[in-house]
Design a protein around this motif. Structure first.
Motif, PDB file in Angstrom:
ATOM      1  N   GLU A 127       0.826  -1.211   0.000  1.00 44.86           N
ATOM      2  CA  GLU A 127       0.000   0.000   0.000  1.00 44.86           C
ATOM      3  C   GLU A 127       0.861   1.262   0.000  1.00 44.86           C
ATOM      4  OE1 GLU A 127      -2.747  -0.238   3.254  1.00 44.86           O
ATOM      5  OE2 GLU A 127      -3.864  -1.884   2.340  1.00 44.86           O
ATOM      6  N   PRO A 128       0.305   2.360  -0.560  1.00 52.57           N
ATOM      7  CA  PRO A 128       1.042   3.626  -0.486  1.00 52.57           C
ATOM      8  C   PRO A 128       1.232   4.028   0.985  1.00 52.57           C
ATOM      9  CG  PRO A 128      -0.946   3.837  -1.868  1.00 52.57           C
ATOM     10  CD  PRO A 128      -1.003   2.503  -1.205  1.00 52.57           C
ATOM     11  N   GLU A 129       2.267   4.774   1.244  1.00 53.86           N
ATOM     12  CA  GLU A 129       2.521   5.248   2.607  1.00 53.86           C
ATOM     13  C   GLU A 129       1.296   5.967   3.161  1.00 53.86           C
ATOM     14  OE1 GLU A 129       5.583   5.094   4.453  1.00 53.86           O
ATOM     15  OE2 GLU A 129       5.903   3.548   2.928  1.00 53.86           O
ATOM     16  N   LEU A 130       1.074   5.784   4.455  1.00 56.95           N
ATOM     17  CA  LEU A 130       0.004   6.559   5.099  1.00 56.95           C
ATOM     18  C   LEU A 130       0.399   8.018   5.125  1.00 56.95           C
ATOM     19  CD1 LEU A 130      -0.873   4.258   8.109  1.00 56.95           C
ATOM     20  CD2 LEU A 130      -2.408   4.914   6.285  1.00 56.95           C
ATOM     21  N   LEU A 131      -0.562   8.884   4.861  1.00 60.37           N
ATOM     22  CA  LEU A 131      -0.274  10.332   4.852  1.00 60.37           C
ATOM     23  C   LEU A 131      -0.143  10.836   6.292  1.00 60.37           C
ATOM     24  CD1 LEU A 131      -2.757  11.443   2.055  1.00 60.37           C
ATOM     25  CD2 LEU A 131      -0.287  11.180   1.892  1.00 60.37           C
TER      26      LEU A 131
END
Lengths: 347, 347
Positions: free
Chosen positions: A343-347
């Motif tokens: 998954e993309p990095e958590l913002l």
């Protein structure tokens, strides 16, 4: 020119846990004789056709488990099954047969062979790549297991398309079509590929075959109809779960046939095994534009036959799904570069 | 926990060749206001929303062609279009907008942006990868062209999933669901991805996004309804061709949503442009199990809205389509290893 072939799915109904293989093979031969009467040239039998779908059971005895497997290199010489191949040769019909394979070194695979009736030889063997289910049985002894990952290794042949000689030549002789289709002239024998059950839900498998020009994909399946624990614990009535399973099975076959511009033939092992384990039917033949040509009307032994014209594939292969013109492999890296989700990095 | 979001496809009907962008933008704002009334949080507009679908025309004048493109780096500052983004910010609604993009160095792309209403910023930009059609126009001056390969370069951003902050938090506040879903706790903001039109027919695109955990794929489309020359010269009545185009559009959206375990939102530019070029409607919202939640009933401007619960994706992502457990990348090599078809040797 048209390239017509008469094909069939041989759907096989309930097979109980204690059924004898030789009795089941007689049912397969009966379906083969129906095919011969209808001048069918290619018959596709289900996944693990010869026994009940044993991965639903947690079998601890190796001796008992081995009964569900075919042993040795050559299924066509297996005493219980040889009569089917002999009949296929006698009637000059090509067949696809799914079975549980135990190799001489003890490995288990969920396997299909393509047997050419005209030459009496196995032209190709496929071992199921996408094994569903689990290694460990459920703790609840009343649960219906799906232990393919326990009993089988993932297939080690990949997806190898192959040509089947003779099929189209005969079909063209029988054809009365006069319309010319120059695009397929001289293209030789049809290009085929085998999948097994859960593989049909994975577009990667269809793509690898059709990157080799496959024109027909053939698969059998054992798909649970109302095993509610497979639905994530959601409360779904048995009839609703069965409808949902049929919907998904049909949806992936139609869409993948269209998106990969190939015909497909699917054959179900179905019905109520042991009076309580339900498997969906729905065996069908689907065109390269995604439409169902023929489908089973029962949950029992049934031959589903149709004449198909492989020239129809050219529409998809040369226009909408012309891979050479439209695919952009430089954007597909993750498909082979990683197995699971990142998954993309958590913002 | 449930993760509910209210989403919508904003379908846009006929846009003629001479229509003014600012007038079309007023239609988009009207749909946005309907969305605001219905407490929609995310609105997806079509592909190349701002003009007629000009790739159907062979346009030789660069000056005329440039009128169909947005110029410069930042679409949100484009004078004709800025009012839409201002309204989206005012109503705290996220929007996806498709448009033809001309970069400062003169390149043309078929582009979508994701604009966050709460932050007033463009969170992601996507450029269409799978360009259909041709570079050269048909010789027949009466033919309807499809010249995307002439006017656009293939997208150079790949398929980059991204998180959209705020959407789920709001939805959870509104939710009255009490059932816990521990598997999604702490997973943060929803993961989104954009496709454009023809991309939806290519499972590679869906797979690359969902290998990054994408939970909603969003796309607009301009899909010809009865351009018979696109059907390989086969004689197909206009009504039949339109039905076929809708069937394929729906089929790939449903099947890919299921096989990639994600929701999808599709928005059509549709209707009869210039009174003679027909584009299909069928804008819809599809669940991760492949079922249509809501769909357009017209071929004109129409908001298609529904509340969806992203927690539903977990069923597919953690079981049937658990990539980490089931994918076998060692068998997928051809997908990235070759662009076009390589057939097995002739026997």
């Amino acid at each position: 020119m048209s390239r017509k072939i008469k094909v069939a799915a041989a759907q096989v109904g309930a097979v109980d846990l204690g059924a004898l293989k030789k009795d089941t093979v007689q049912r397969l031969i009966k379906l083969l004789h129906q095919a011969a009467e209808q001048k069918v040239q290619l018959v596709v039998y289900p996944e693990c056709t010869l026994t009940t779908f044993f991965p639903r059971h947690f079998i601890q005895s190796q001796e008992e488990l081995d009964k569900y497997f075919e042993h040795g290199e050559d299924i066509t010489q297996s005493p219980d099954v040889k009569p089917l191949f002999d009949e296929a040769k006698a009637h000059d019909i090509d067949i696809v047969l799914g079975y549980a394979e135990r190799t001489p070194d003890g490995m288990g695979y969920n396997t299909s062979v393509y047997f050419s009736g005209s030459t009496g030889k196995v032209l190709s063997k496929y071992r199921k790549v996408h094994l569903p289910g689990r290694v460990e049985p459920f703790e609840d002894p009343a649960a219906t297991n799906q232990l393919e990952k326990r009993y089988f290794k993932p297939g080690n042949y990949g997806f190898q398309a192959f040509r089947a000689p003779g099929l189209v030549k005969d079909a063209v002789k029988k054809s009365t079509t006069t319309k010319a289709d120059e695009s397929t002239e001289g293209k030789g024998d049809p290009i085929l590929g085998m999948l097994i059950c859960n593989d049909r839900r994975w577009p990667e498998a269809w793509r690898v075959y059709t990157l080799q020009g496959a024109e027909i994909l053939m698969f059998g399946y054992n798909t649970g109809g109302h095993m509610s624990h497979l639905w994530g614990g959601k409360s779904m009535a048995p009839e609703e779960a069965e409808k949902e399973a049929l919907f998904h099975s049909r949806l992936v076959q139609q869409a993948n046939s269209y998106m990969h511009a190939c015909f497909s033939i699917s054959a179900a092992r179905c019905g109520l095994d042991d009076g309580k384990y339900h498997l969906i039917g729905g065996s069908s033949i689907v065109r390269s534009e995604g439409h169902v040509v023929a489908e089973a009307g029962t949950d029992g032994d049934e031959l589903v036959a149709a004449e198909i014209d492989l020239a129809e594939c050219r529409q998809g292969k040369e226009r909408t799904f012309n891979y050479g013109k439209h695919r952009r492999v430089e954007t597909y890296g993750l498909i082979t570069g990683q197995t699971g989700v990142v998954e993309p990095e958590l913002l």
